[in-house]
Scaffold this motif. Sequence first.
Motif, PDB file in Angstrom:
ATOM      1  N   ILE A  10      18.318   0.892   7.805  1.00  0.00           N
ATOM      2  CA  ILE A  10      17.591  -0.267   7.289  1.00  0.00           C
ATOM      3  C   ILE A  10      16.596   0.238   6.254  1.00  0.00           C
ATOM      4  O   ILE A  10      15.912   1.231   6.481  1.00  0.00           O
ATOM      5  N   THR A  11      16.527  -0.455   5.127  1.00  0.00           N
ATOM      6  CA  THR A  11      15.516  -0.161   4.112  1.00  0.00           C
ATOM      7  C   THR A  11      14.611  -1.373   4.000  1.00  0.00           C
ATOM      8  O   THR A  11      15.077  -2.519   3.993  1.00  0.00           O
ATOM      9  N   HIS A  12      13.313  -1.109   3.935  1.00  0.00           N
ATOM     10  CA  HIS A  12      12.316  -2.185   3.886  1.00  0.00           C
ATOM     11  C   HIS A  12      11.198  -1.754   2.939  1.00  0.00           C
ATOM     12  O   HIS A  12      10.802  -0.588   2.958  1.00  0.00           O
ATOM     13  N   VAL A  13      10.698  -2.689   2.130  1.00  0.00           N
ATOM     14  CA  VAL A  13       9.606  -2.383   1.217  1.00  0.00           C
ATOM     15  C   VAL A  13       8.321  -3.009   1.756  1.00  0.00           C
ATOM     16  O   VAL A  13       8.284  -4.199   2.072  1.00  0.00           O
ATOM     17  N   PHE A  14       7.295  -2.181   1.875  1.00  0.00           N
ATOM     18  CA  PHE A  14       5.977  -2.624   2.314  1.00  0.00           C
ATOM     19  C   PHE A  14       5.042  -2.669   1.115  1.00  0.00           C
ATOM     20  O   PHE A  14       5.076  -1.766   0.264  1.00  0.00           O
ATOM     21  N   ASP A  15       4.211  -3.678   1.059  1.00  0.00           N
ATOM     22  CA  ASP A  15       3.253  -3.834  -0.029  1.00  0.00           C
ATOM     23  C   ASP A  15       1.978  -3.066   0.316  1.00  0.00           C
ATOM     24  O   ASP A  15       0.914  -3.639   0.527  1.00  0.00           O
ATOM     25  N   ALA A  16       2.134  -1.745   0.402  1.00  0.00           N
ATOM     26  CA  ALA A  16       1.028  -0.868   0.775  1.00  0.00           C
ATOM     27  C   ALA A  16       1.370   0.549   0.333  1.00  0.00           C
ATOM     28  O   ALA A  16       2.546   0.903   0.242  1.00  0.00           O
ATOM     29  N   PRO A  17       0.345   1.376   0.109  1.00  0.00           N
ATOM     30  CA  PRO A  17       0.606   2.762  -0.274  1.00  0.00           C
ATOM     31  C   PRO A  17       1.268   3.550   0.857  1.00  0.00           C
ATOM     32  O   PRO A  17       1.099   3.246   2.035  1.00  0.00           O
ATOM     33  N   VAL A  18       2.001   4.580   0.473  1.00  0.00           N
ATOM     34  CA  VAL A  18       2.800   5.360   1.411  1.00  0.00           C
ATOM     35  C   VAL A  18       1.950   5.970   2.530  1.00  0.00           C
ATOM     36  O   VAL A  18       2.371   6.014   3.685  1.00  0.00           O
ATOM     37  N   GLU A  19       0.734   6.435   2.226  1.00  0.00           N
ATOM     38  CA  GLU A  19      -0.114   7.043   3.257  1.00  0.00           C
ATOM     39  C   GLU A  19      -0.468   6.032   4.352  1.00  0.00           C
ATOM     40  O   GLU A  19      -0.506   6.381   5.532  1.00  0.00           O
ATOM     41  N   LEU A  20      -0.716   4.788   3.959  1.00  0.00           N
ATOM     42  CA  LEU A  20      -1.062   3.745   4.932  1.00  0.00           C
ATOM     43  C   LEU A  20       0.127   3.435   5.847  1.00  0.00           C
ATOM     44  O   LEU A  20      -0.031   3.328   7.065  1.00  0.00           O
ATOM     45  N   VAL A  21       1.319   3.330   5.270  1.00  0.00           N
ATOM     46  CA  VAL A  21       2.513   3.018   6.069  1.00  0.00           C
ATOM     47  C   VAL A  21       2.847   4.186   6.995  1.00  0.00           C
ATOM     48  O   VAL A  21       3.146   3.991   8.176  1.00  0.00           O
ATOM     49  N   ASN A  23       0.758   6.363   8.205  1.00  0.00           N
ATOM     50  CA  ASN A  23      -0.285   6.353   9.233  1.00  0.00           C
ATOM     51  C   ASN A  23       0.000   5.300  10.308  1.00  0.00           C
ATOM     52  O   ASN A  23      -0.284   5.518  11.489  1.00  0.00           O
ATOM     53  N   ALA A  24       0.591   4.175   9.908  1.00  0.00           N
ATOM     54  CA  ALA A  24       0.920   3.121  10.875  1.00  0.00           C
ATOM     55  C   ALA A  24       1.965   3.587  11.882  1.00  0.00           C
ATOM     56  O   ALA A  24       2.070   3.031  12.979  1.00  0.00           O
ATOM     57  N   TRP A  25       2.730   4.616  11.540  1.00  0.00           N
ATOM     58  CA  TRP A  25       3.746   5.189  12.426  1.00  0.00           C
ATOM     59  C   TRP A  25       3.202   6.313  13.292  1.00  0.00           C
ATOM     60  O   TRP A  25       3.885   6.762  14.212  1.00  0.00           O
ATOM     61  N   THR A  26       1.993   6.793  12.997  1.00  0.00           N
ATOM     62  CA  THR A  26       1.506   7.982  13.688  1.00  0.00           C
ATOM     63  C   THR A  26       0.189   7.772  14.427  1.00  0.00           C
ATOM     64  O   THR A  26      -0.178   8.606  15.250  1.00  0.00           O
ATOM     65  N   ASP A  27      -0.519   6.695  14.141  1.00  0.00           N
ATOM     66  CA  ASP A  27      -1.805   6.416  14.784  1.00  0.00           C
ATOM     67  C   ASP A  27      -1.565   5.514  15.992  1.00  0.00           C
ATOM     68  O   ASP A  27      -1.134   4.370  15.841  1.00  0.00           O
ATOM     69  N   PRO A  28      -1.844   5.978  17.216  1.00  0.00           N
ATOM     70  CA  PRO A  28      -1.544   5.182  18.411  1.00  0.00           C
ATOM     71  C   PRO A  28      -2.257   3.833  18.439  1.00  0.00           C
ATOM     72  O   PRO A  28      -1.697   2.853  18.939  1.00  0.00           O
ATOM     73  N   GLU A  29      -3.441   3.746  17.870  1.00  0.00           N
ATOM     74  CA  GLU A  29      -4.162   2.469  17.865  1.00  0.00           C
ATOM     75  C   GLU A  29      -3.491   1.443  16.962  1.00  0.00           C
ATOM     76  O   GLU A  29      -3.597   0.241  17.205  1.00  0.00           O
ATOM     77  N   ILE A  30      -2.804   1.908  15.920  1.00  0.00           N
ATOM     78  CA  ILE A  30      -2.065   1.001  15.041  1.00  0.00           C
ATOM     79  C   ILE A  30      -0.676   0.729  15.614  1.00  0.00           C
ATOM     80  O   ILE A  30      -0.198  -0.418  15.611  1.00  0.00           O
ATOM     81  N   LEU A  31      -0.021   1.748  16.129  1.00  0.00           N
ATOM     82  CA  LEU A  31       1.335   1.597  16.680  1.00  0.00           C
ATOM     83  C   LEU A  31       1.413   0.489  17.733  1.00  0.00           C
ATOM     84  O   LEU A  31       2.368  -0.293  17.742  1.00  0.00           O
ATOM     85  N   VAL A  32       0.429   0.413  18.620  1.00  0.00           N
ATOM     86  CA  VAL A  32       0.500  -0.596  19.691  1.00  0.00           C
ATOM     87  C   VAL A  32       0.402  -2.013  19.148  1.00  0.00           C
ATOM     88  O   VAL A  32       0.771  -2.965  19.838  1.00  0.00           O
TER      89      VAL A  32
END
Length: 162
Positions: A10-21, A23-32
Motif C-alpha cells: 500500500i502506498t499512501h501520501v501524508f501531508d506532513a514532513p517525513v520526520e513527523l510521519v 516519528n508517528a511510527w516510533t513514538d509509543p505515545e503517538i502510536l497508541v
Amino acid sequence: MEQNKKELQITHVFDAPVELVFNAWTDPEILVKWYAPDGCTIEFKSLEVTENGSFHSCIHDPVHGDCWITGVYREVTFPEKLVFSMVLSNEAGESVGSLDAGKPEDWPKEIMTTVRFTPVGDQTELTIHQTVNEEEAKQTGAYQSWIKMFNILNRLISTSKI
C-alpha cells in the motif's frame, strides 16, 4: 510470487514532513493514538524501536476480540525505513497458530513488514509491504485496517494532535 499470490503493498501520501510521519511510527505515545482501526484500541506491553528491539502489542477489537502480536525490529533507519517481523501470539508473548488467532490456516507464521518513508516536497509518501498474500489480507480485513489506520493518522496530522 504468482500473480494471484501478490503480496500486500500500500502506498499512501501524508501531508506532513517525513520526520513527523516516521516519528508517528516510533513514538509509543503517538502510536497508541492511531495504530488500531476505527473502533479498536491498541496496548503495548513492550515497545523498543531500535535495531533488534522488540514489541508485544494487542489490538482490542470489540467485535472480533483481542489480537496479540510480537515482533522484532530488523532495521530502523531514521527517517527512511522500518523493517520488522509480526508473529501472532497470546498475552504471554508465546507464538500461536493462525486458526487460534482467527486467521486462515495458511496465514504465515511470521510476516515481515517493510515501511519506507519518502519525502515529496513537504509531504511524505509511505509505502508498506508485507509478506502476506494481498487477497487473504483483504479477506481477513488486515488490508482495510491499514487504510483505516492511515486515515486516523491523517486526521491526527491535520488537526496537529501529534
